[in-house]
Scaffold this active site. Structure first.
Site, PDB file in Angstrom:
ATOM      1  N   ASP A 142      37.252  55.257  11.597  1.00 50.64           N
ATOM      2  CA  ASP A 142      37.720  55.464  10.232  1.00 50.64           C
ATOM      3  C   ASP A 142      37.968  54.160   9.456  1.00 50.64           C
ATOM      4  OD1 ASP A 142      39.335  57.730   8.398  1.00 50.64           O
ATOM      5  OD2 ASP A 142      40.229  55.753   8.329  1.00 50.64           O
ATOM      6  N   PRO A 170      38.635  58.864   5.638  1.00 49.83           N
ATOM      7  CA  PRO A 170      37.220  59.126   5.951  1.00 49.83           C
ATOM      8  C   PRO A 170      37.038  60.209   7.007  1.00 49.83           C
ATOM      9  CG  PRO A 170      37.555  56.791   5.675  1.00 49.83           C
ATOM     10  CD  PRO A 170      38.931  57.414   5.648  1.00 49.83           C
ATOM     11  N   ASP A 171      37.898  60.216   8.031  1.00 50.18           N
ATOM     12  CA  ASP A 171      37.815  61.261   9.047  1.00 50.18           C
ATOM     13  C   ASP A 171      38.053  62.638   8.438  1.00 50.18           C
ATOM     14  OD1 ASP A 171      37.166  59.918  11.387  1.00 50.18           O
ATOM     15  OD2 ASP A 171      39.233  59.424  11.854  1.00 50.18           O
ATOM     16  N   PHE A 172      39.070  62.741   7.601  1.00 47.56           N
ATOM     17  CA  PHE A 172      39.409  64.052   7.060  1.00 47.56           C
ATOM     18  C   PHE A 172      38.441  64.493   5.978  1.00 47.56           C
ATOM     19  CE2 PHE A 172      43.077  63.322   9.539  1.00 47.56           C
ATOM     20  CZ  PHE A 172      43.508  64.594   9.890  1.00 47.56           C
ATOM     21  N   ALA A 175      35.716  65.894   8.031  1.00 43.83           N
ATOM     22  CA  ALA A 175      36.122  67.178   8.601  1.00 43.83           C
ATOM     23  C   ALA A 175      35.951  68.302   7.581  1.00 43.83           C
ATOM     24  CB  ALA A 175      37.578  67.109   9.070  1.00 43.83           C
TER      25      ALA A 175
END
Length: 414
Positions: A142, A170-172, A175
């Site tokens: 991330d 960025p991860d979420f 997701a």
């Protein structure tokens, strides 16, 4: 599972690890999908052993992002493990993975291999930078994407260094894109009978989140400056400190709010001052206006200002830490944004709820994050593996259950 949920009846083989993929598949599990988490046979998914907070040996990181899933331990490096995976893939709807590009193909479980046994599969791949290109082979997570995307460069105080965003955005973002794109692909398949491969990257999602800064940058040729909590195109729009030292955020993004603020602080002269008469003028004279407002706000405690600003219909909020927000904020509690599930070893586990309220088909929180290999036999039996075959796979170290000891194996390269 309730047959009335939006994704009830869909089955997902989930190969994802860490955060972006697991959170996306957890969201789909909340909406009824049967998510089967395929884990590395020795130690399981990477996040099981990460972080500094554990409950009865279970990582809080893993517990937070893997509810509503079942776990199977499978050695994908063995031909028998690959064959077992493909046999399961024949009758599922979705495969998700976020290994480094090329890994699933080397293992023999990539899109083409799965499509050969299940032509209408929806196969979703999440990566840091994309499946091809000059960065595709590089390791990343991330904050690396935050750095490359331009987001980190615009975060921080004006006279300070770039700063990582406090949450793994960025991860979420990835997701949410995973849950959205798989759902859209399933809808397309319902209409046409066609499956497809989907690819998304943390980099693309993070850059997309820069809207509308992208337009300003592309049209002016200049990157957004670091302004701390302030905004490049709205003033006043930043953190201020009350007389008691507590911070609050004030957001005047329309002339209506600006006028209401001037009345609230009993400074009608600011509204007619030519330096502050429009948002464009206020942006050009932000330092002068901030000096005025800082002196005004220092005259009362933050709590008094927030009460006054609320009555005046001016957007403002206290700067809370995450513990205050999750434990004590009345709106968060009212919205039911924290839920609790019982884990067989970690006990009661609190976690964040799905952030979308489906009034007709609400999210259901059926089970806490699975223990490693908790459902191996159950899952294999559902896919037609008889007891003798399951025992043979276990003896050969291809699968493992909840308490099985397994021979050391190198984790899949990420």
């Amino acid at each position: 599972m309730s047959p009335t949920q939006p994704l009830s009846g869909y089955r997902i083989l989930d190969l994802t690890v860490m955060t972006a993929g697991p959170v996306g598949t957890m969201m789909m599990g909340d909406l009824g999908a049967d998510v089967i988490k395929v884990e590395e046979i020795r130690d399981g998914e990477l996040s099981r052993n990460m972080g500094t907070v554990f409950a009865a040996g279970e990582s809080s990181m893993f517990l937070s992002q893997n509810r509503n899933k079942r776990s199977i331990r499978l050695d994908l490096k063995q031909p028998a493990g690959r064959d077992a995976f493909l046999e399961m893939a024949r009758s599922v709807d979705v495969v998700t993975e976020n290994f480094r590009p090329g890994t699933v193909d080397r293992l023999g479980i990539g899109y083409e291999a799965v499509r050969a046994v299940n032509p209408d599969i929806v196969y979703a791949s999440v990566s840091a930078f994309g499946q091809t290109g000059p960065y595709a082979h590089l390791p990343a997570n991330d904050p690396v994407v935050q750095a490359l995307s331009g987001v980190m460069a615009m975060t921080g105080e004006a006279d300070g260094a770039p700063v990582r965003i406090g949450t793994p955005y960025p991860d979420f973002g990835a997701a949410a894109l995973l849950a959205f794109s798989v759902s859209a692909a399933l809808l397309h398949r319902e209409r046409t009978g066609e499956g497809q491969r989907i690819e998304m990257s943390l980099l693309a999602g993070t850059i997309f989140s820069s809207i509308p800064r992208d337009g300003e940058t592309l049209r002016t040729g200049a990157a957004p400056p670091r302004l701390g909590s302030a905004h490049p195109t709205f003033v006043p729009y930043r953190n201020y400190r009350g007389g008691d030292g507590a911070f609050f955020f004030l957001a005047c993004f329309t002339e209506k709010f600006w006028g209401a603020l001037c009345r609230c602080v009993d400074r009608p002269d600011l509204a007619i001052d030519e330096r502050f008469a429009s948002n464009v003028a206020r942006c050009a004279n932000r330092t002068a206006l901030d000096t005025e407002l800082e002196a005004i706000f220092a005259s009362r405690p933050t709590s008094e200002w927030l009460e006054m600003l609320g009555k005046a219909n001016v957007p403002a909020a206290p700067i809370q830490d995450l513990h205050q927000t999750l434990r004590h904020d009345p709106q968060v509690r009212h919205n039911g944004m924290v839920v609790e599930l019982e884990h067989p070893t970690a006990g009661p586990v609190e976690m964040l709820a799905l952030p979308v309220d489906f009034r007709g088909t609400p999210a259901q929180y059926r089970r806490a994050a699975p223990r490693l290999g908790e459902h191996t036999e159950e899952i294999l039996a559902e896919f037609g593996f008889d007891r003798g075959r399951i025992e043979g796979l276990r003896r050969d170290g291809v699968v493992a259950g909840l308490a099985d000891a397994t021979k050391p194996a190198k984790p899949v390269d990420l």
